[in-house]
Design an enzyme around this catalytic site. Structure first.
Site, PDB file in Angstrom:
ATOM      1  N   GLU A 188      -6.335  -1.206  -1.621  1.00 33.60           N
ATOM      2  CA  GLU A 188      -6.149  -0.413  -2.706  1.00 33.60           C
ATOM      3  C   GLU A 188      -6.926  -1.231  -4.168  1.00 33.60           C
ATOM      4  OE1 GLU A 188      -1.743   0.185  -2.933  1.00 33.60           O
ATOM      5  OE2 GLU A 188      -2.131   2.074  -1.906  1.00 33.60           O
ATOM      6  N   GLU A 257      -2.760   5.844   4.518  1.00 36.91           N
ATOM      7  CA  GLU A 257      -1.150   5.796   4.092  1.00 36.91           C
ATOM      8  C   GLU A 257      -0.854   7.194   3.707  1.00 36.91           C
ATOM      9  OE1 GLU A 257       0.263   2.735   1.194  1.00 36.91           O
ATOM     10  OE2 GLU A 257      -1.111   1.291   2.268  1.00 36.91           O
TER      11      GLU A 257
END
Length: 845
Positions: A188, A257
């Site tokens: 991320e 995710e």
């Protein structure tokens, strides 16, 4: 250098030969590749369903069962982070044992016939202490985390290579015949790169190049990284990812995710995500050409010890995942997703063959149609309207679509699944006290306040906590003396002076002359805190002792390694004759950790090194108290927990192993109203536990227990009643089902598609209690228009009078039963022109 045309040609043909040879060698060894449609494994494009299970968040004894249930739930892949601070607690000192035995975990996944996506990071976020970074990393000279910084890159490369080399040595990459088909570098990073600019961009390019250079033979991914350089695949994380496209047309659309719920924080209510919305988000992703989807989390587990990050992340990392914290099926989520995965797999040949054509079916409705060469076809019919049903025409048939749902038609004709129609049972769990021989008999030991403790060192001014403790303990004592003149006005008029302490977090207990004067604490959103209240001072020297407490180190945010904790001041005393006295720049004495920690009171040997007080002392609700008792392991294999509802805040150990931090006194704020599955989900939409403890029960892994004489030690900061602590087992209290007439089912589809039946079959309700339990009573049953939810059903305006009969006849005394949802089972059709459903709840005992 000049060259004639012949030699040019021969050089070119040699070069071409080398390229061809190289590509041939790659095609033999590189058993995992990709194109814009999908990941290809050994020449076959695959729609891959994956789930996150983090090995340190459960015990090795739980791993085989978790992996088996994941496979049974329709998963192809297990995804996990690698936790650097667990594996390298001190520089060059490695740990790969117990629940950090990464190789064992991966080999168990392979034995089950599943693949692995290994997210090496080594930054992981994950609501894990310090985002997975070892704290010692912060103290390397000249280091700056996650940017174009030499010392950081050297350490990151060293650890990443260590893990890759370890996997290669065990032949665990798919290119070596192992289960690892994908790896992730960084995590991320996109939002951080955006903030940092050029150094961030240089760092992410370096990280990608470094990873690819390790030669694993499997693709690398970067999540939330829109500019991931080739050949790294950029992937999506979020509650919904259907909008996402990779940065190159030849990369597959991957969702690393898909958030199945959200984490619990101390002081927050407990989030959940309806199964219907989660299934809807996945079906939307697949219909838009998605080919890899990973549930974060599939099993959340437990933040044992001091591994929770945040700060303020709870010890439970349940995440409302399909497998709950204890490893039990969370129904209906687990079963509803299992049915979804079966439906998706029936469409796989069409999904990997080409891109869908999209047809408008209405204002909020559309069809995605996948055709494949042999003439087959699969369709996804979507209704994006969160409020109303839609009847749509597709092919030459009509389809009824519930609000906010997708129907899956593996043959473009028959519906096998709708995301808003749950066929799986709903299971209501309960915590049942385990009968112990007598009540737990507790002993107590009083932790010394800093007024009694020899300080480690003294200096002028206030120190930052993490730099002082290096995170070896949650606790740091700050102590100073205040001299009060006998002529002070407050000694006569009784108006106590006000002590004000500003702290960077996370919690604080204030002691004056050895007595607890008060406490203050922050939250995940606002970790900073202010203590300000009247204190009892006497003429002469007074000892002020501040116990500052960290509740996990931050795990996310720009340069979170630089964030502060502890009492940074100012510290002032108001209401003296002189007005306000600033204590910040006085001499302060410091002590890292508690005396009980130094004595290892939580361990078998340490607990016997001091005198413990007996009975009457135990009931006094004293702050800063250690409690201990012993107990025998209960029979059976139901998961166990400690009910800590009577305690305040502190830590728990069993046989010397840390269960984690307890904080049941921190009550949950938030809004816990009715939650409709339809409409866009976010982490604040659906909540439970408002006004109650954020976490009352603390998981005790069965494998940590001996048959007899287990040592339980609790350190309590605030004061609580240990006599009310109990051991409980988690079991099913009741199971429910909500099944509509003519609800699509896999069995119905298979029978119709094979031509064995020419008209639709009625759906069935399936009810099952835990192993060793039986259905003992029918609490509610109504075929018609029942209302409410599992646990609080009520009859609607239409109700078949014989709704209970079939369940009383077929289910009582059984572990498992199934009943066809048809009017004749319930004494006839109570309201012929109305769409009916069956709601039922049975008691398990």
């Amino acid at each position: 250098m000049a060259m004639d045309s012949n030699s040019k040609l021969s050089v070119m043909s040699n070069a071409l030969l080398v390229v061809l040879l190289a590509s041939w060698v790659c095609s033999v060894t590189a058993s995992v590749s990709y194109d814009h449609k999908a990941i290809t494994i050994n020449g076959q494009r695959r729609i891959l369903i994956s789930g996150s299970i983090h090995y340190p968040r459960s015990s090795p004894e739980m791993w085989p069962d978790l992996i088996r249930k994941a496979k049974e739930g329709g998963l192809d892949v297990i995804q996990t982070y690698v936790f650097w601070n667990g594996h390298e607690p001190a520089p060059g000192k490695y740990y790969f044992e117990g629940n950090y035995d990464l190789v064992k975990f991966i080999k168990l996944v392979k034995q089950a016939g599943l693949y692995v996506h290994l997210r090496i990071g080594p930054y992981v976020c994950a609501e894990w202490n310090f985002g997975g970074f070892p704290v010692w990393l912060k103290y390397i000279r000249g280091i700056s985390f996650r940017t174009n910084n030499g010392p950081f890159k050297a350490q990151m490369q060293r650890f990443t290579k260590k893990i890759v080399d370890m996997m290669k040595a065990e032949r665990l990459f798919e290119s070596q015949g192992g289960p690892i088909i994908l790896s992730q570098i960084e995590n991320e990073y996109g939002p951080m790169e955006y903030e940092l600019g050029a150094p961030g961009k240089a760092y992410s390019n370096w990280a990608a190049k470094m990873a690819v250079g390790l030669g694993t033979g499997v693709p690398w991914v970067m999540c939330k990284q829109d500019d991931a350089p080739d050949p790294v695949i950029n992937t999506c994380n979020g509650f919904y990812c259907d909008y996402f496209s990779p940065n190159k047309a030849y990369k597959p659309k991957m969702w690393t995710e898909a958030w199945t719920g959200w984490y619990t924080e101390f002081g927050g209510s407990v989030p959940y995500r309806p199964a219907e919305d989660l299934a809807f988000s996945v079906a939307r992703f697949i219909q838009k050409g998605g080919s890899f989807i990973n549930y974060y989390m599939y099993h959340g587990g437990t933040n044992f010890g001091r591994t929770a990050g945040g700060p303020f992340i709870a010890t439970s990392y349940d995440y409302d995942a399909p497998l709950d914290e204890y490893g039990l099926l969370r129904q209906p989520k687990w079963g509803h997703l299992k049915d979804l995965h079966k439906a998706i797999k029936l469409c796989e040949p069409a999904l990997v063959s080409g891109d869908p054509s999209v047809m408008r079916l209405g204002n909020y409705q559309e069809a995605h149609v996948f055709k494949y060469k042999s003439g087959g076809c699969a369709a996804f019919l979507a209704n994006y309207n969160p409020r109303s049903y839609a009847t749509v025409a597709f092919g030459n048939k009509h389809y009824n679509l519930p609000p906010w749902s997708v129907s899956i038609l593996p043959d473009c004709k028959n519906t096998v699944y709708n995301t808003a129609r749950v066929g799986a049972q709903i299971s209501r769990k309960k915590m049942v006290p385990v009968p112990m021989h007598g009540v737990l008999s507790w002993q107590a030991y009083n932790e010394e306040t800093a007024s009694d403790v020899d300080s480690s060192f003294t200096m002028v001014g206030l120190l930052e906590q993490i730099n002082t403790t290096r995170d070896v303990s949650d606790y740091l004592w700050y102590s100073t003396d205040i001299k009060i003149d006998p002529r002070e006005g407050f000694l006569k008029n009784g108006k106590s002076p006000v002590l004000t302490v500003l702290s960077a977090g996370h919690a604080l207990h204030v002691f004056v002359n050895g007595q607890l004067s008060g406490s203050a604490y922050g939250s995940l959103e606002f970790p900073k805190l202010t203590f300000s209240q009247g204190v009892n001072l006497r003429a002469g020297i007074n000892k002020i002792s501040l116990l500052s407490i960290a509740v996990g180190l931050p795990n996310v945010g720009p340069h979170f390694e630089t964030w502060n904790a502890g009492v940074l001041g100012p510290v002032t005393l108001n209401g003296l004759n002189e007005g306000r006295r600033d204590l910040s720049w006085q001499k302060w004495s410091y002590k890292v950790g508690l005396k009980g920690e130094a004595l290892n009171l939580h361990s078998l040997s340490g607990s016997s090194s001091v005198e413990w007080a007996q009975r009457s002392f135990v009931t006094r609700r004293q702050p800063l108290t250690w409690y201990k008792t012993t107990f025998n392991a209960p029979a059976g294999n139901a998961p166990l927990a400690l009910d800590m509802g009577s305690m305040g805040k502190g830590q728990i150990w069993i046989n010397g192993q840390s269960i984690g931090r307890h904080w049941p006194a921190y009550k949950a704020s938030g809004n816990c109203g009715y939650c409709n599955y339809a409409g866009t989900y976010n982490e604040n939409k659906c909540r439970t536990n408002c006004g109650e403890a954020s976490q009352r029960w603390y998981h005790v892994p069965r494998s940590w227990l001996k048959p007899t004489g287990n040592l339980l030690v609790v350190f309590e900061e605030w004061g609580g009643d240990p006599n009310a602590i109990s051991l409980v087992r988690r079991e099913t209290g009741s199971v429910c089902a909500d099944i509509y007439e003519w609800q699509p089912t896999l069995m119905n589809y298979l029978m119709q598609a094979s031509g064995k039946v020419d008209k639709p079959l009625r759906p069935k309700v399936h009810l099952e209690c835990d192993a060793g339990q039986k259905i003992s009573a029918v609490k509610f049953a109504s075929f018609g228009t029942p209302e409410g939810v599992c646990g609080s059903y009520r009859e609607g305006s239409c109700h078949a009078l014989h709704s209970y009969d079939a369940f009383n006849r077929l289910c009582i005394g059984q572990n498992f039963c199934s009943v066809t949802v048809a009017p004749e089972m319930f004494g006839g059709d109570p309201c012929p022109s109305v769409m009916k459903k069956l709601s039922v709840e049975v008691i398990c005992s």
